[in-house]
Design an enzyme around this catalytic site. Structure first.
Site, short mmCIF file in Angstrom:
data_model
loop_
_atom_site.label_atom_id
_atom_site.label_comp_id
_atom_site.label_asym_id
_atom_site.label_seq_id
_atom_site.Cartn_x
_atom_site.Cartn_y
_atom_site.Cartn_z
N ASP A 1 5.03 4.84 7.96
CA ASP A 1 4.46 4.01 9.02
C ASP A 1 5.43 3.81 10.18
OD1 ASP A 1 2.48 3.93 7.15
OD2 ASP A 1 2.54 1.76 6.83
N HIS B 1 8.52 -1.00 12.10
CA HIS B 1 7.33 -1.45 11.36
C HIS B 1 7.76 -2.48 10.33
CE1 HIS B 1 3.46 -1.20 9.34
NE2 HIS B 1 4.04 -0.82 8.21
N ASP C 1 0.80 -1.21 0.00
CA ASP C 1 0.00 0.00 0.00
C ASP C 1 0.85 1.28 0.00
OD1 ASP C 1 0.77 -0.62 2.65
OD2 ASP C 1 -0.92 0.47 3.51
#
Length: 257
Positions: A135, A116, A62
């Protein structure tokens, strides 16, 4: 005098953000992360911009799914982490912590913010007082630890916390409202957090983005940057614990929240 870069926060998919960066003097444009191609192409066409560079923070689909179509349409230079090159789209420039490179005429610094994922990087634009964290550090949160470990992510948080407090933080998702609800379980009596949570609720009620945020806001309210504080340790019953252990406990609670 050089004109400042223009930054555009662009919603993608269901809750992702991509960011367009534009130099009005040169007409050149860069993109940080490519969750999907269509929304990005539409915005570029609406503004009459091309696309000269794509900066990738990490390998999750994503954040990279739109690269192939954008490469075919615009032939931009692709920049990403050397440590992640084996699972990123083909890179034109591979970078690592401490490297700098030119983006639209500004010197950009690379930070390794693994946690992450391992190999996650952030892009610091000191002249624009901006950092693109995806992220790693997020608005009132941090990314779930899919690959790294808590000590590693705490060190990444410390690197970002050390940037100038006036730095604008461009993170990768619209998770802020749920992050605020969780943060209030850690520090229910924090007035800055109470005020921020109310402002976030108001923004989301009007479908306004809560990204970007100021680093000073994060330092004042984000529990993942506050694990070293005596008040937070005491609230968790961990008064004598090292900050990294407190961070790990906060992350575990968030995972269950």
């Amino acid at each position: 005098m050089t004109m400042p870069l223009e930054f555009v926060t662009l919603p993608c998919l269901s809750d992702n953000y991509a960011f367009l960066l534009h130099n009005a003097e040169t007409g050149r444009t860069a993109l940080v992360d490519a969750p999907e191609a269509d929304a990005i192409k539409t915005e570029l066409e609406r503004r009459g911009w091309g696309l000269d560079q794509i900066l990738l923070t990490h390998h999750h689909w994503d954040h990279i799914d739109g690269v192939a179509d954008l490469r075919a349409a615009y032939n931009p230079q692709i920049i990403g982490a050397s440590a992640d090159a084996h699972r990123l789209p083909d890179l034109d420039v591979a970078v690592a912590e401490g490297d700098t490179f030119d983006c639209l005429g500004e010197n950009v610094g690379v930070l390794d913010v693994s946690g992450h994922t391992v190999g996650h990087i952030a892009f610091h634009f000191p002249s624009s007082a901006a950092v693109f964290t995806a992220d790693s550090l997020m608005a009132l949160g941090c990314g779930r630890l899919f690959e790294g470990h808590p000590d590693q992510m705490w060190q990444s948080m410390q690197k970002l916390a050390a940037l100038p407090a006036g730095t604008t933080v461009y993170s990768g998702h619209e998770y802020t409202q749920s992050n605020a609800r969780f943060a209030l379980t850690i520090e229910p009596g924090n007035p800055a957090l109470q005020n921020r949570a109310a402002a976030i609720d108001a923004a989301r009620a009007e479908a306004r983005p809560t990204v970007p945020s100021l680093l000073q806001e994060e330092l004042d309210t984000n529990p993942f940057l506050r694990a070293h504080l005596d008040s937070v340790k005491a609230a968790l019953g961990m008064a004598d614990a090292p900050a990294a252990e407190v961070f790990a406990e906060i992350r575990t609670r968030k995972d269950r929240f």
